[in-house]
Write a protein that holds these residues in place. Structure first.
Motif, short mmCIF file in Angstrom:
data_model
loop_
_atom_site.label_atom_id
_atom_site.label_comp_id
_atom_site.label_asym_id
_atom_site.label_seq_id
_atom_site.Cartn_x
_atom_site.Cartn_y
_atom_site.Cartn_z
N THR A 124 0.84 -1.20 0.00
CA THR A 124 0.00 0.00 0.00
C THR A 124 0.88 1.25 0.00
O THR A 124 2.07 1.20 0.34
N PRO A 125 0.32 2.40 -0.41
CA PRO A 125 1.15 3.62 -0.45
C PRO A 125 1.82 3.96 0.88
O PRO A 125 2.99 4.35 0.91
N LYS A 126 1.10 3.81 1.99
CA LYS A 126 1.72 4.10 3.28
C LYS A 126 2.86 3.13 3.58
O LYS A 126 3.88 3.51 4.15
N GLU A 127 2.67 1.86 3.18
CA GLU A 127 3.71 0.88 3.43
C GLU A 127 4.95 1.15 2.57
O GLU A 127 6.08 0.88 2.98
N ARG A 128 4.76 1.67 1.35
CA ARG A 128 5.91 2.01 0.51
C ARG A 128 6.78 3.06 1.20
O ARG A 128 8.01 2.98 1.17
N ARG A 129 6.12 4.02 1.83
CA ARG A 129 6.88 5.06 2.52
C ARG A 129 7.62 4.47 3.72
O ARG A 129 8.78 4.80 3.99
N ARG A 130 6.96 3.56 4.47
CA ARG A 130 7.61 2.93 5.61
C ARG A 130 8.84 2.13 5.18
O ARG A 130 9.90 2.19 5.80
N LEU A 131 8.67 1.35 4.10
CA LEU A 131 9.79 0.53 3.65
C LEU A 131 10.96 1.39 3.18
O LEU A 131 12.12 1.05 3.41
N ARG A 132 10.67 2.50 2.50
CA ARG A 132 11.75 3.39 2.06
C ARG A 132 12.50 3.98 3.24
O ARG A 132 13.74 4.04 3.24
N GLU A 133 11.77 4.42 4.26
CA GLU A 133 12.43 4.99 5.42
C GLU A 133 13.16 3.91 6.22
O GLU A 133 14.18 4.19 6.87
N ALA A 134 12.65 2.67 6.20
CA ALA A 134 13.36 1.60 6.88
C ALA A 134 14.70 1.30 6.21
O ALA A 134 15.67 0.89 6.87
N LEU A 135 14.77 1.51 4.89
CA LEU A 135 16.03 1.32 4.16
C LEU A 135 16.91 2.56 4.18
O LEU A 135 17.96 2.58 3.52
N ALA A 136 16.48 3.60 4.90
CA ALA A 136 17.26 4.84 5.01
C ALA A 136 17.49 5.47 3.64
O ALA A 136 18.56 5.97 3.35
N LEU A 137 16.47 5.45 2.80
CA LEU A 137 16.56 6.05 1.47
C LEU A 137 15.70 7.30 1.43
O LEU A 137 14.60 7.33 1.98
N SER A 138 16.19 8.30 0.76
CA SER A 138 15.41 9.51 0.54
C SER A 138 14.66 9.40 -0.78
O SER A 138 14.90 8.51 -1.59
N GLU A 139 13.73 10.32 -0.99
CA GLU A 139 12.97 10.32 -2.23
C GLU A 139 13.88 10.59 -3.42
O GLU A 139 13.66 10.04 -4.52
N GLU A 140 14.89 11.43 -3.24
CA GLU A 140 15.81 11.71 -4.34
C GLU A 140 16.62 10.45 -4.72
O GLU A 140 16.83 10.19 -5.91
N GLN A 141 17.02 9.67 -3.71
CA GLN A 141 17.79 8.46 -4.01
C GLN A 141 16.94 7.43 -4.75
O GLN A 141 17.40 6.78 -5.69
N VAL A 142 15.69 7.26 -4.32
CA VAL A 142 14.80 6.32 -5.02
C VAL A 142 14.52 6.80 -6.43
O VAL A 142 14.51 6.01 -7.39
N ALA A 143 14.31 8.11 -6.60
CA ALA A 143 14.06 8.64 -7.94
C ALA A 143 15.26 8.44 -8.85
O ALA A 143 15.12 8.08 -10.03
N GLU A 144 16.47 8.63 -8.31
CA GLU A 144 17.67 8.43 -9.13
C GLU A 144 17.86 6.97 -9.49
O GLU A 144 18.25 6.64 -10.61
N ALA A 145 17.56 6.06 -8.54
CA ALA A 145 17.71 4.63 -8.83
C ALA A 145 16.68 4.14 -9.83
O ALA A 145 16.97 3.26 -10.66
N MET A 146 15.47 4.70 -9.80
CA MET A 146 14.40 4.26 -10.70
C MET A 146 14.41 5.02 -12.02
O MET A 146 13.68 4.64 -12.94
N GLY A 147 15.16 6.10 -12.12
CA GLY A 147 15.18 6.88 -13.35
C GLY A 147 13.95 7.74 -13.53
O GLY A 147 13.52 7.96 -14.67
N VAL A 148 13.36 8.20 -12.44
CA VAL A 148 12.18 9.06 -12.50
C VAL A 148 12.47 10.31 -11.68
O VAL A 148 13.56 10.49 -11.14
#
Length: 460
Positions: free
Chosen positions: A16-40
């Motif tokens: 779920t969208p809330k869980e996506r945010r939890r998992l990202r923060e659990a991996l210590a990733l910022s939104e910029e890092q995820v965007a750079e890794a995904m190419g978006v």
């Protein structure tokens, strides 16, 4: 991309969208890092985490691997298959289930060693996220994600922010909440038996959540009539979008967000009925707390009510208020500081949490219309707006057709008729010659003038 590859990528189940945010923060990733890794872009990642959109194709599969959701699903299917239990029989999946599955054990069989193992997606080493206002470690985020929805968070810690008036010192960190006999958390959704029709499911949700939402909205606005109107509007909106609400992981949160947004709209200040709050309660403690809450800005008021009143954790509070986690933490710090200054006995976070929790859990006394009346009113309003839109569209079509049929094919300049202009002088010059004048002129031209000879130059 082949069709089989597209089908397999689209079949990947995302949390779920809330869980996506939890998992990202659990991996210590910022939104910029995820965007750079995904190419978006960062806005696309934010849209994925708020539920406004979802990745497709290869990006969906890569996003699931980045969050660890695919491994969690495979581990769940393997464990359910080994125990002989069909998938989905162990209970409905929730927003915290995906993170719990990612932290669960892998299948029992040992992987065979391979001479050249396939390269796995590189995950960053968990580290403490550098946030300007939140002291949340990855382990704490994983534990929080594994808790059932609605459980009160034990994290009351917010890191230092910039020094300003009323803000805590840079070394100050909010202590974990003391172990206290807190009331049992409310379930995220009303108990529903299988096989309910949409009308029955809506009626159950309305009977379960509407009275409490009216009381919460009153704490936000201080206006009883506006709180009832906001809750009715939220349930009208929920019935119009019932297919979306029915499959939501937290339907009560969906309706609550709609009611809060409507109640805190600044346009209500222009309405005479909602311009001033209602008379405060007679009890001194409640009157002081409500007055202090109403002095806070609406986003701060909403944040402290969700976090300390309803017991939501910080990421859920930030997601519902459509703010970042550091911004929600700063709002919470500021709201606690202001409330502590106004009411000294609520300076401690535990005391404020207990008082707001008790205030929110009071038995609601508002009288609401029946669920069937709300459903029929929503349907009637939808039909009225639909008919109005169709009528306006039909009128525009008729006017356009009439204009096209009666418009001239070519432009004809308009000839202005003559007008008598006064004040213009008479036309100058010689007057028109009469008969006598014409005869005299002809005689002068044909006969020489009698008199002395004229001097005529000669050519000699």
């Amino acid at each position: 991309m082949s069709r089989s590859t597209t089908d397999s990528a689209s079949s990947v189940t995302l949390p779920t969208p809330k869980e996506r945010r939890r998992l990202r923060e659990a991996l210590a990733l910022s939104e910029e890092q995820v965007a750079e890794a995904m190419g978006v872009t960062k806005a696309t990642v934010k849209a994925w985490e708020t539920g406004r959109s979802s990745p497709r194709g290869r990006k969906r599969e890569a996003y699931a691997k980045l969050l660890g959701a695919s491994e969690a699903a495979e581990a769940t299917r393997a464990s359910s298959g080994a125990s002989g239990t069909p998938p989905g029989a162990s209970g409905a999946s929730s927003a915290s289930g995906a993170s719990g599955a990612s932290a669960s054990a892998k299948p029992d069989r040992e992987p065979q060693p391979a001479p050249s193992p396939a390269p796995a997606p590189v995950k960053p080493v968990p580290r403490e996220p550098v946030l300007p206002s939140v002291n949340v470690r990855p382990k704490a985020a994983v534990k929080r994600a594994a808790k059932p929805p609605g459980a009160p968070s034990a994290v009351r810690a917010v890191a230092p922010g910039p020094a300003r008036k009323g803000a805590p010192k840079p070394q100050e960190r909010l202590k974990p909440a003391a172990a206290e006999p807190a009331p049992a958390p409310e379930p995220a959704r009303p108990p529903a038996a299988p096989g309910l029709t949409p009308e029955q499911a809506f009626d159950a949700l309305y009977a379960y959540a509407a009275p409490g939402l009216v009381h919460q909205t009153y704490l936000l606005t201080g206006r009883r009539r506006l709180s009832r109107e906001s809750v009715e509007y939220a349930f009208h909106h929920a019935w119009e979008h019932w297919p979306e609400v029915a499959v939501d992981a937290d339907p009560v949160g969906w309706v609550r967000a709609a009611a809060y947004e409507y109640a805190l709209s600044p346009w209500h200040r222009l309405r005479r009925a909602h311009k001033h709050p209602d008379s405060p309660p007679t009890e001194a403690n409640r009157r002081a707390l409500l007055a202090a809450l109403l002095e806070l800005p609406p986003p701060y008021r909403r944040t402290v009510l969700l976090y300390d009143g309803l017991g939501l954790d910080l990421p859920d509070t930030a997601a519902e208020t459509e703010a970042s986690t550091p911004a929600a933490a700063n709002r919470l710090l500021h709201a606690r500081t202001v409330l502590g200054q106004r009411i000294p006995e609520l300076a401690e976070p535990e005391a404020l949490h207990r008082r707001l929790r008790a205030l929110v859990s009071e038995a609601p006394t508002a009288t609401l219309p029946a669920a069937r009346v709300v459903r029929t009113g929503s349907e009637r309003r939808t039909r009225r707006w639909t008919r109005t839109a169709l009528g306006v569209t039909a009128v525009l079509i008729c006017v356009t057709a009439f204009t096209a049929a009666t418009a001239p094919t070519r432009y004809l300049p308009v000839e202005v008729p003559g007008e008598t202009v006064n004040g213009v002088p008479v036309r100058g010059g010689p007057q028109k010659l009469g008969p006598e004048d014409v005869e005299l002129r002809d005689r002068l031209r044909s006969q020489p003038n009698p008199g002395p000879e004229r001097l005529i130059p000669s050519a000699e």
